[in-house]
Scaffold this motif. Sequence first.
Motif, PDB file in Angstrom:
ATOM      1  N   LEU A 167      83.686 -55.410  67.428  1.00  0.00           N
ATOM      2  CA  LEU A 167      83.319 -55.231  65.308  1.00  0.00           C
ATOM      3  C   LEU A 167      84.738 -55.334  64.555  1.00  0.00           C
ATOM      4  O   LEU A 167      85.307 -54.574  65.782  1.00  0.00           O
ATOM      5  N   SER A 168      85.282 -55.989  63.736  1.00  0.00           N
ATOM      6  CA  SER A 168      86.307 -55.162  63.278  1.00  0.00           C
ATOM      7  C   SER A 168      86.571 -54.977  61.456  1.00  0.00           C
ATOM      8  O   SER A 168      85.814 -55.492  60.598  1.00  0.00           O
ATOM      9  N   TYR A 169      87.179 -53.738  61.664  1.00  0.00           N
ATOM     10  CA  TYR A 169      86.760 -52.725  60.352  1.00  0.00           C
ATOM     11  C   TYR A 169      87.853 -53.441  59.739  1.00  0.00           C
ATOM     12  O   TYR A 169      88.908 -52.430  60.457  1.00  0.00           O
ATOM     13  N   THR A 170      88.040 -54.024  58.355  1.00  0.00           N
ATOM     14  CA  THR A 170      89.757 -53.946  57.567  1.00  0.00           C
ATOM     15  C   THR A 170      90.067 -52.819  56.994  1.00  0.00           C
ATOM     16  O   THR A 170      88.976 -52.162  56.183  1.00  0.00           O
ATOM     17  N   PHE A 171      91.300 -52.156  57.323  1.00  0.00           N
ATOM     18  CA  PHE A 171      91.692 -50.933  56.143  1.00  0.00           C
ATOM     19  C   PHE A 171      91.970 -51.716  54.426  1.00  0.00           C
ATOM     20  O   PHE A 171      93.374 -51.759  54.193  1.00  0.00           O
ATOM     21  N   SER A 172      90.827 -51.908  54.280  1.00  0.00           N
ATOM     22  CA  SER A 172      91.546 -52.629  52.926  1.00  0.00           C
ATOM     23  C   SER A 172      89.684 -52.176  51.298  1.00  0.00           C
ATOM     24  O   SER A 172      89.096 -51.416  52.130  1.00  0.00           O
ATOM     25  N   PHE A 173      90.171 -52.850  50.613  1.00  0.00           N
ATOM     26  CA  PHE A 173      89.019 -52.554  50.005  1.00  0.00           C
ATOM     27  C   PHE A 173      88.550 -54.036  49.280  1.00  0.00           C
ATOM     28  O   PHE A 173      89.651 -55.011  48.652  1.00  0.00           O
ATOM     29  N   TYR A 174      87.709 -54.227  48.866  1.00  0.00           N
ATOM     30  CA  TYR A 174      86.953 -56.011  47.945  1.00  0.00           C
ATOM     31  C   TYR A 174      86.599 -55.682  46.071  1.00  0.00           C
ATOM     32  O   TYR A 174      86.757 -54.479  46.208  1.00  0.00           O
ATOM     33  N   PHE A 175      86.622 -56.969  45.856  1.00  0.00           N
ATOM     34  CA  PHE A 175      87.146 -56.920  44.606  1.00  0.00           C
ATOM     35  C   PHE A 175      87.472 -58.400  43.876  1.00  0.00           C
ATOM     36  O   PHE A 175      87.802 -59.202  45.004  1.00  0.00           O
ATOM     37  N   TYR A 176      86.577 -57.968  43.057  1.00  0.00           N
ATOM     38  CA  TYR A 176      87.660 -59.889  41.842  1.00  0.00           C
ATOM     39  C   TYR A 176      88.297 -59.070  40.821  1.00  0.00           C
ATOM     40  O   TYR A 176      88.677 -58.762  40.050  1.00  0.00           O
ATOM     41  N   ARG A 177      89.544 -59.992  40.566  1.00  0.00           N
ATOM     42  CA  ARG A 177      90.539 -59.761  39.435  1.00  0.00           C
ATOM     43  C   ARG A 177      90.479 -60.150  38.444  1.00  0.00           C
ATOM     44  O   ARG A 177      89.983 -61.708  37.929  1.00  0.00           O
ATOM     45  N   VAL A 178      90.262 -59.581  37.186  1.00  0.00           N
ATOM     46  CA  VAL A 178      90.319 -60.243  35.496  1.00  0.00           C
ATOM     47  C   VAL A 178      92.124 -59.969  35.160  1.00  0.00           C
ATOM     48  O   VAL A 178      92.499 -59.259  35.351  1.00  0.00           O
ATOM     49  N   ASN A 179      91.620 -61.334  34.673  1.00  0.00           N
ATOM     50  CA  ASN A 179      92.976 -61.431  34.103  1.00  0.00           C
ATOM     51  C   ASN A 179      93.179 -61.303  32.457  1.00  0.00           C
ATOM     52  O   ASN A 179      93.009 -61.175  31.548  1.00  0.00           O
ATOM     53  N   PHE A 180      94.352 -60.091  32.819  1.00  0.00           N
ATOM     54  CA  PHE A 180      94.501 -59.573  31.569  1.00  0.00           C
ATOM     55  C   PHE A 180      95.177 -60.046  30.505  1.00  0.00           C
ATOM     56  O   PHE A 180      95.277 -60.013  29.148  1.00  0.00           O
ATOM     57  N   HIS A 181      96.494 -61.407  30.525  1.00  0.00           N
ATOM     58  CA  HIS A 181      97.103 -62.238  29.997  1.00  0.00           C
ATOM     59  C   HIS A 181      96.553 -63.308  29.723  1.00  0.00           C
ATOM     60  O   HIS A 181      97.087 -63.979  29.032  1.00  0.00           O
ATOM     61  N   SER A 182      94.681 -63.735  30.405  1.00  0.00           N
ATOM     62  CA  SER A 182      94.509 -65.038  29.860  1.00  0.00           C
ATOM     63  C   SER A 182      93.890 -64.683  28.440  1.00  0.00           C
ATOM     64  O   SER A 182      94.113 -63.950  27.437  1.00  0.00           O
ATOM     65  N   PRO A 183      93.583 -66.431  27.775  1.00  0.00           N
ATOM     66  CA  PRO A 183      92.790 -66.026  26.092  1.00  0.00           C
ATOM     67  C   PRO A 183      91.860 -64.666  26.342  1.00  0.00           C
ATOM     68  O   PRO A 183      91.495 -64.289  25.647  1.00  0.00           O
ATOM     69  N   PHE A 184      90.825 -64.632  27.467  1.00  0.00           N
ATOM     70  CA  PHE A 184      90.399 -63.735  27.226  1.00  0.00           C
ATOM     71  C   PHE A 184      90.272 -62.487  27.954  1.00  0.00           C
ATOM     72  O   PHE A 184      89.355 -61.606  27.799  1.00  0.00           O
ATOM     73  N   GLY A 185      91.677 -62.276  27.626  1.00  0.00           N
ATOM     74  CA  GLY A 185      91.913 -61.208  27.967  1.00  0.00           C
ATOM     75  C   GLY A 185      91.513 -59.622  26.922  1.00  0.00           C
ATOM     76  O   GLY A 185      91.340 -58.808  27.850  1.00  0.00           O
ATOM     77  N   ALA A 186      91.457 -60.124  26.147  1.00  0.00           N
ATOM     78  CA  ALA A 186      91.206 -58.702  25.230  1.00  0.00           C
ATOM     79  C   ALA A 186      90.157 -57.989  25.133  1.00  0.00           C
ATOM     80  O   ALA A 186      90.017 -57.053  24.967  1.00  0.00           O
ATOM     81  N   VAL A 187      89.149 -59.199  25.997  1.00  0.00           N
ATOM     82  CA  VAL A 187      87.496 -58.673  26.381  1.00  0.00           C
ATOM     83  C   VAL A 187      88.123 -57.817  27.632  1.00  0.00           C
ATOM     84  O   VAL A 187      87.575 -56.590  27.689  1.00  0.00           O
ATOM     85  N   PHE A 188      88.475 -58.593  28.618  1.00  0.00           N
ATOM     86  CA  PHE A 188      89.078 -57.896  29.973  1.00  0.00           C
ATOM     87  C   PHE A 188      89.424 -56.315  29.554  1.00  0.00           C
ATOM     88  O   PHE A 188      89.516 -55.555  29.918  1.00  0.00           O
ATOM     89  N   SER A 189      89.880 -56.301  28.469  1.00  0.00           N
ATOM     90  CA  SER A 189      91.323 -55.017  28.259  1.00  0.00           C
ATOM     91  C   SER A 189      90.154 -53.904  28.212  1.00  0.00           C
ATOM     92  O   SER A 189      90.418 -52.875  27.703  1.00  0.00           O
ATOM     93  N   GLN A 190      88.884 -54.496  27.215  1.00  0.00           N
ATOM     94  CA  GLN A 190      88.360 -53.575  27.440  1.00  0.00           C
ATOM     95  C   GLN A 190      87.324 -52.574  28.132  1.00  0.00           C
ATOM     96  O   GLN A 190      86.415 -53.909  29.302  1.00  0.00           O
ATOM     97  N   LEU A 191      87.561 -51.290  28.401  1.00  0.00           N
ATOM     98  CA  LEU A 191      86.633 -50.646  29.501  1.00  0.00           C
ATOM     99  C   LEU A 191      85.451 -50.803  29.647  1.00  0.00           C
ATOM    100  O   LEU A 191      85.105 -50.767  31.040  1.00  0.00           O
ATOM    101  N   TYR A 192      84.909 -50.955  28.518  1.00  0.00           N
ATOM    102  CA  TYR A 192      83.607 -50.814  28.525  1.00  0.00           C
ATOM    103  C   TYR A 192      83.167 -52.080  29.513  1.00  0.00           C
ATOM    104  O   TYR A 192      81.524 -52.130  30.023  1.00  0.00           O
ATOM    105  N   VAL A 193      83.613 -53.462  28.935  1.00  0.00           N
ATOM    106  CA  VAL A 193      83.014 -54.641  29.640  1.00  0.00           C
ATOM    107  C   VAL A 193      83.701 -54.381  30.640  1.00  0.00           C
ATOM    108  O   VAL A 193      82.850 -54.773  31.835  1.00  0.00           O
ATOM    109  N   ARG A 194      84.504 -54.166  31.325  1.00  0.00           N
ATOM    110  CA  ARG A 194      84.964 -54.303  32.815  1.00  0.00           C
ATOM    111  C   ARG A 194      83.788 -52.517  33.419  1.00  0.00           C
ATOM    112  O   ARG A 194      82.999 -53.644  34.277  1.00  0.00           O
TER     113      ARG A 194
END
Length: 605
Positions: free
Chosen positions: A330-357
């Motif tokens: 069993l191999s545990y990695t010293f890590s965290f898992y996530f997906y990125r959102v692009n704050f500079h994309s055309p959808f960035g204004a939506v992602f910039s809202q903390l309540y949306v995240r």
Amino acid sequence: MRHVRFAWVAAAIALAVAGAGCSSTSSTHSSSNAVKGGTASYGFVSGDQPNWIFPYDSPAYSSVANLDDLQQPLYRPLYWFGGQNDQPTADYGLSVAKAPVYSDGGKTVVINMKGWKWSDGETVDAQDVIFWLHMMEAEPDNYYGYVPGDIPQDITSMAATGANQVTLHLNQGYSSLWYTYNELSQITPMPAAWDVTSLGASPGSGGCVADSAADGWAKCKAVYNFLTAQAQQAATYVSSPIWSVVDGAWRLKAFNPNGTDSLVPNPKYSGSPKPHLAQVNFVTYTSPSALYTAMQTGELDIGLVPDSDLPVKPASGKPASPLPNYALQLSYTFSFYFYRVNFHSPFGAVFSQLYVRQALAYLVDQAGMDKAIYRGYGYPTTGPAPTEPSNQWVPSAEDGQGPYPFSIAKATSLLTSHGWAKVNGVMTCTDPAKCGSGIAKGAQLKFTLDYASDVFGLPQEADVYKSDASKAGVIINMDGETFNTVIGTATPCSPGASCTWEASMVGGWVYGPDYEPTGEEIFGTGAGANKGSYSNAEMNKLIAETNTSSSLAIYHTFATYAAEQLPSIWMPDSAQVMAVSKNLHGVVFNPLQTLMPEYWYLTKS
């Protein structure tokens, strides 16, 4: 990839990380039964294999496969992290330099090289360290580990104060733990044979080692451009007079970015141990099932067991191996898992809202994904501090399910309270004054999440997440591509027509080369690995405080803030279950995923 440490007293650290992977199978076998030579094979899935040799990685090539499975076996970093002891710590015995010496309240650092040799006979010396630092001065934005204000910008002067000694003067006093683990850890000494601008040129003729800011680092920029162009020619890696100059335990025998690669021992390696094996093959398969079939037929010595082929994880101990001729680790990695959102994309204004995240985080059913996909080997990621292996870095805000436990009802309520309403099943902004700056009336909560379809578990995670999100009116188009394709697309960008990727999921972030989990490389404004262009002044301030203090309370304040602010959306982590042939020993999967095949050896059946 299914890409913290703790407990120091005074200046010494004792990173006691319980359960950081199982011990090597070699511990139960006598090395007197070892076979000299032989070949070991390690399986990859197509799209996830190494594809970049130059250790000055750009964000498009920053992967565990490139760093740990290709570059570090050939080119030793200044300091080696992750050894045979299952700990995410520095191993100075495996490093090309002695432990750094700090003075003047942490403002002066002296690095003494050991005098190891490159394969061309030259010494791994002070000038090779200066070469790397000058490259960082010239091309900071093209290095994935760059953080504005950190190395090399925190160095006020650097000099070779001896043939094998480098002295750095810093702009302020720093924590010696942080500076060693997160700054000096960035450095990979580069040989004079690389300080050129054309093949066949005399070593050092490129002038980067002697360059300065006086000419805008023009010589280093020219050398960087030449080396990058050479790294783009994968077919020449083996024969290249550039890449064949190595100081690691291994050299390349064969390389194919779409297929099998082979390492053989570097006969001039200065370190210890010397490789036991005659060759290590990295073998690429078209799918996880194809890789598993190869293990069933005995074609591979090491491979990842798909979760679907594992029994449910027992409450204690490790599962029985479904492969009779293999032992499981069993191999545990010293890590965290996530997906990125692009704050500079055309959808960035939506992602910039903390309540949306926050709504997006509430829609991640981490416990359900573990049960349905990972058969009990998964566990929640709730912030930047790795929750496994067990460690004291995890603040209370990350305990259990973290600040945003799965709840479709809470996600829905958050959105409707901020001016959104379901219209034909899609959350639509009906009150722009509440939706937030830059969000127009009629905007819909619809975006595309690119994910690595060849990484174990991610296609299933994508399906579960898409389904749960749709119940809250959040419509996510899932676009599966290979790991290398996704990381090559999700790079930092400025707002505009060319900045179109919206969200990206390739697995996780293994801490490295920032081995103390303070987050500057991935959350700091302008950092090279901050691919979504997240920027938060308070986050920058808290990160800076962890860089100058070894206080656990200060770290917890940062980690709690990051967990709540969601610079990325947290996803479940999972222990990897690796199958290792019972005839292959010395294999340890440390939590930094550092690969050290020089310790591996075969025994008779």
